[in-house]
Design a protein around this motif. Structure first.
Motif, PDB file in Angstrom:
ATOM      1  N   THR A  12       0.818  -1.208   0.000  1.00 41.68           N
ATOM      2  CA  THR A  12       0.000   0.000   0.000  1.00 41.68           C
ATOM      3  C   THR A  12       0.857   1.266   0.000  1.00 41.68           C
ATOM      4  OG1 THR A  12      -1.496  -1.279   1.363  1.00 41.68           O
ATOM      5  CG2 THR A  12      -1.997   1.050   1.106  1.00 41.68           C
ATOM      6  N   GLN A  93      -0.108  -6.053  -2.841  1.00 43.10           N
ATOM      7  CA  GLN A  93      -1.250  -5.864  -1.950  1.00 43.10           C
ATOM      8  C   GLN A  93      -2.422  -6.572  -2.613  1.00 43.10           C
ATOM      9  OE1 GLN A  93      -3.282  -2.006  -2.085  1.00 43.10           O
ATOM     10  NE2 GLN A  93      -1.562  -1.137  -3.215  1.00 43.10           N
ATOM     11  N   GLN A  94      -3.199  -7.303  -1.836  1.00 44.86           N
ATOM     12  CA  GLN A  94      -4.246  -8.116  -2.435  1.00 44.86           C
ATOM     13  C   GLN A  94      -5.449  -7.267  -2.850  1.00 44.86           C
ATOM     14  OE1 GLN A  94      -3.906 -11.769   0.579  1.00 44.86           O
ATOM     15  NE2 GLN A  94      -4.749 -12.311  -1.412  1.00 44.86           N
ATOM     16  N   HIS A  95      -6.230  -7.816  -3.774  1.00 41.90           N
ATOM     17  CA  HIS A  95      -7.554  -7.316  -4.173  1.00 41.90           C
ATOM     18  C   HIS A  95      -7.561  -6.145  -5.148  1.00 41.90           C
ATOM     19  CE1 HIS A  95      -8.521  -9.880  -0.800  1.00 41.90           C
ATOM     20  NE2 HIS A  95      -8.003  -9.042   0.086  1.00 41.90           N
ATOM     21  N   TRP A 133      -7.556  -2.519  -1.598  1.00 43.04           N
ATOM     22  CA  TRP A 133      -8.177  -3.298  -0.516  1.00 43.04           C
ATOM     23  C   TRP A 133      -8.827  -2.432   0.559  1.00 43.04           C
ATOM     24  CZ3 TRP A 133      -6.241  -3.173   4.590  1.00 43.04           C
ATOM     25  CH2 TRP A 133      -5.043  -2.470   4.757  1.00 43.04           C
ATOM     26  N   ARG A 166     -13.870  -5.273  -0.323  1.00 40.54           N
ATOM     27  CA  ARG A 166     -12.573  -5.006  -0.951  1.00 40.54           C
ATOM     28  C   ARG A 166     -12.211  -6.027  -2.029  1.00 40.54           C
ATOM     29  NH1 ARG A 166     -11.644  -7.890   3.630  1.00 40.54           N
ATOM     30  NH2 ARG A 166      -9.819  -9.242   3.792  1.00 40.54           N
ATOM     31  N   ASP A 276       0.266 -10.436  -1.126  1.00 36.60           N
ATOM     32  CA  ASP A 276       1.256 -10.234  -0.057  1.00 36.60           C
ATOM     33  C   ASP A 276       1.074 -11.226   1.089  1.00 36.60           C
ATOM     34  OD1 ASP A 276      -1.103  -8.943   0.770  1.00 36.60           O
ATOM     35  OD2 ASP A 276      -0.105  -7.079   1.315  1.00 36.60           O
ATOM     36  N   ASN A 277      -0.163 -11.616   1.370  1.00 34.55           N
ATOM     37  CA  ASN A 277      -0.341 -12.582   2.468  1.00 34.55           C
ATOM     38  C   ASN A 277       0.163 -13.974   2.071  1.00 34.55           C
ATOM     39  OD1 ASN A 277      -1.540 -10.835   4.546  1.00 34.55           O
ATOM     40  ND2 ASN A 277      -3.090 -10.525   2.987  1.00 34.55           N
ATOM     41  N   PHE A 320      -7.082 -18.779   0.920  1.00 31.36           N
ATOM     42  CA  PHE A 320      -6.358 -18.452  -0.310  1.00 31.36           C
ATOM     43  C   PHE A 320      -5.538 -19.675  -0.709  1.00 31.36           C
ATOM     44  CE2 PHE A 320      -5.936 -14.028   1.827  1.00 31.36           C
ATOM     45  CZ  PHE A 320      -7.115 -13.561   1.270  1.00 31.36           C
ATOM     46  N   LEU A 330      -6.518 -17.006   6.430  1.00 33.17           N
ATOM     47  CA  LEU A 330      -6.147 -15.706   6.983  1.00 33.17           C
ATOM     48  C   LEU A 330      -7.337 -15.268   7.818  1.00 33.17           C
ATOM     49  CD1 LEU A 330      -4.124 -13.145   6.538  1.00 33.17           C
ATOM     50  CD2 LEU A 330      -6.001 -12.306   5.174  1.00 33.17           C
TER      51      LEU A 330
HETATM   52  C1  XUL Z   1      -6.039  -9.122   2.892  1.00 31.20           C
HETATM   53  C2  XUL Z   1      -5.992  -7.649   2.784  1.00 31.20           C
HETATM   54  C3  XUL Z   1      -4.742  -6.957   3.136  1.00 31.20           C
HETATM   55  C4  XUL Z   1      -3.943  -6.561   1.935  1.00 31.20           C
HETATM   56  C5  XUL Z   1      -2.874  -5.628   2.429  1.00 31.20           C
HETATM   57  O1  XUL Z   1      -7.290  -9.651   2.630  1.00 31.20           O
HETATM   58  O2  XUL Z   1      -6.933  -6.997   2.401  1.00 31.20           O
HETATM   59  O3  XUL Z   1      -3.941  -7.736   3.989  1.00 31.20           O
HETATM   60  O4  XUL Z   1      -3.443  -7.684   1.256  1.00 31.20           O
HETATM   61  O5  XUL Z   1      -1.815  -5.474   1.630  1.00 31.20           O
END
Ligand code: XUL
Ligand code: ADP
Length: 524
Positions: A12, A93-95, A133, A166, A276-277, A320, A330
């Motif tokens: 981010t 960063q996801q999404h 996100w 998100r 990232d996760n 995931f 997660l």
């Molecule tokens: C995971 C999420 C955040 C982003 C941050 O679902 O929304 O952890 O990946 O980078």
């Protein structure tokens, strides 16, 4: 010459590079570029652009692209020879989603090293900014998709998560509804984690099951697009999405632009990106089912590694794809460090005093007193009416120091049981993992050894380790993941905390009482 592997985390607020040497098992360099500070002309604050509507949060994709050139130039200026890089993998960063026109493939393939990336890519964006996100403006679309797919439990079973604002699918639906012309101009939809590899490889990159799972569009069990979910989201979506491929897939060699501009080897391979996760899962060494990481940050986050695909019927957390082939969960608990701080401050203690109070109190409070730490509205379980709940406990009694940590750990134990894997070991990270008494309670409640992890850039490191795995998998011999992470994703030496010998029965009894208390409070 020993070859290096590069992990890039486009997060981010910053772009981070982790450059590793897998033979000597060392991090050659780890560098971050902060978007606000170093690319101020995009006008972001904390990496994002806000609208009048506080639920709308976007970011400029050209900023992410320009950051690549800046960071590579900086690495080279430090004397790092980028021609030694054998493979690159990206974490994103996801999404977040990027919308590209039909001209994008040609523009990516023909990048001119004499000109910068923003000026060459600006014309192929079908949408100037990308929802990320932090955007929560798609509640109506979540409802519509959930309705079309047959309810929240069905969405969770199909895609690994209930519909979340998100997630990319609801975001795409909103774009189609609010800007049908923009949607019509869109020929390719990328995630942050596929946009960056698309630039690096000079062609539209596929998506992996780690980040694909963050879209409410992927059939989680099949690790491929769900035609049903696509149909519930927007018309003619399938032709706008790239294929989903395993996380160790090589997209292609690096595009000549980066060879000419930054001295990369033309044979350097670019892997498919991941979220990232999922990358952090690798960077924290969670490469076997049953390995868990708990991050004790502002919020507490539980990452679990699973062999099989299991989904919570109650929609607790997300599933995931794991870059190592299996699955990961997660689960986010909003009331983490801030809840512990509230208790500490109310009792007028510092962290040492908080720890002393834990040591002075028996496990499970000797069977007396329970606490639910919902100072803020909670995500897991879903609690909208904020306020900590106490049973047979005064908020001014120092035993609350133990009660708050036990309540948090018990919530994790109970609300991650749907995974069907008992943790075999826990890697603890985040600010509060410095606290030995908190780690002891973690070991006792979860009944497994806890190791402390000191990582600053686990997603970038995980991406670099993915580059090692994928860069070699493609040459015929995929190394075992345990071998890939050895020496990199290791706990702090001597940090192991074992569960106390006689605590199991106390916490089993506490679990029964605690479940009853939680159910009663949730029913109110
Ligand atoms: C995971 C999420 C955040 C982003 C941050 O679902 O929304 O952890 O990946 O980078
Ligand atoms: P984030 O990255 O989410 O901003 P961090 O992982 O940096 O957060 O963790 C910061 C938190 O760590 C602080 O809010 C503080 O409550 C907690 N913390 C720091 N030291 C200790 C300690 N010794 N014991 C308990 N909590 C601590």
């Amino acid at each position: 010459m020993i070859r290096w592997f590069l992990g890039l985390d486009s997060s981010t607020q910053s772009l981070t590079a982790s450059l590793i040497d897998p033979v000597e098992r060392r991090i050659v360099a780890e560098r971050s570029l902060n978007f606000d500070a170093e690319l101020p002309h995009y006008g972001t604050r904390n990496g994002v652009l806000r609208a009048d509507d506080p639920t709308v949060v976007h970011a400029p994709p050209l900023m992410w692209a320009e950051a690549l050139d800046r960071l590579f130039a900086r690495l080279r200026a430090e004397g790092l020879d980028l021609s030694r890089v054998a493979a690159i993998a990206v974490s994103g960063q996801q999404h977040g989603s990027v919308y590209l026109t039909a001209e994008a493939p040609a523009a990516l393939a023909g990048l001119n090293p004499a000109r910068g990336l923003p000026e060459q890519l600006r014309g192929v964006l079908a949408r100037a900014t990308s929802p990320i996100w932090m955007d929560s403006s798609t509640s109506a679309e979540c409802e519509e998709i959930t309705h079309a797919l047959g309810g929240p439990e069905r969405v969770a079973r199909l895609t690994g998560s209930a519909a979340f604002e998100r997630f990319t699918g609801p975001q795409i639906r909103k774009f189609w509804k609010t800007d049908p012309d923009g949607y019509a101009r869109t020929a390719h939809i990328a995630l942050v984690s596929s946009f960056i590899p698309s630039i690096l490889a000079g062609r539209i990159a596929p998506i992996d099951p780690g980040d694909g799972a963050g879209m409410n569009l992927m059939d989680i069990a099949r690790r491929d697009w769900s035609r049903e979910a696509l149909a519930a989201t927007a018309p003619e979506l399938a032709r706008r999405l790239p294929p989903i491929v395993p996380s160790s897939t090589v997209v292609g060699p690096i595009t000549p632009y980066f060879v000419a501009r930054h001295g990369f080897d033309p044979a350097a391979r670019v892997l498919v990106g991941s979220g990232d996760n999922p990358c952090s899962l690798v960077g924290l060494g969670l490469v076997r089912a049953g390995m868990v990481a708990i991050s004790l940050g502002t919020s507490d986050t539980y990452f679990g590694s699973m062999g099989e695909c299991r989904v919570s019927a109650e929609g607790e957390g997300h599933v995931f794809g794991s870059p190592t082939g299996g699955y990961m969960s997660l689960v986010c608990f909003k009331n983490g460090s801030l809840a512990r701080e509230k208790v500490r401050d109310r009792l007028g203690l510092d962290w040492a005093g908080f720890s002393r109070a834990i040591r002075a109190t028996p496990p499970a409070l000797g069977g007396r007193g329970l606490m639910l730490p919902w100072f803020d509205p909670e995500i897991t379980p879903r609690v909208l009416r904020a306020g900590a709940r106490y049973r047979e406990l005064s908020p001014d009694d120092p035993v609350v120091c133990r009660a708050v940590v036990e309540g948090q750990m018990m919530a994790m134990r109970v609300h991650t049981r749907w995974m069907g894997v008992r943790p075999s070991c826990i890697h603890a990270t985040g600010g509060a993992s410095a606290n030995a008494e908190i780690l002891q309670v973690m070991a006792d409640v979860h009944r497994c050894p806890v190791h402390r992890f000191e990582t600053t850039a686990s997603a970038a490191l995980g991406a670099a380790l993915r580059a090692v795995h994928g860069g070699q998998a493609d040459r015929g011999g995929a190394p075992a993941w345990e071998e890939v992470v050895r020496g990199f994703a290791e706990p702090v030496a001597g940090s192991r905390v074992d569960p106390g010998p006689d605590t199991a029965a106390a916490y089993d009894a506490m679990e029964r009482a605690w479940r009853e208390f939680e159910a009663a409070e949730l029913a109110r």
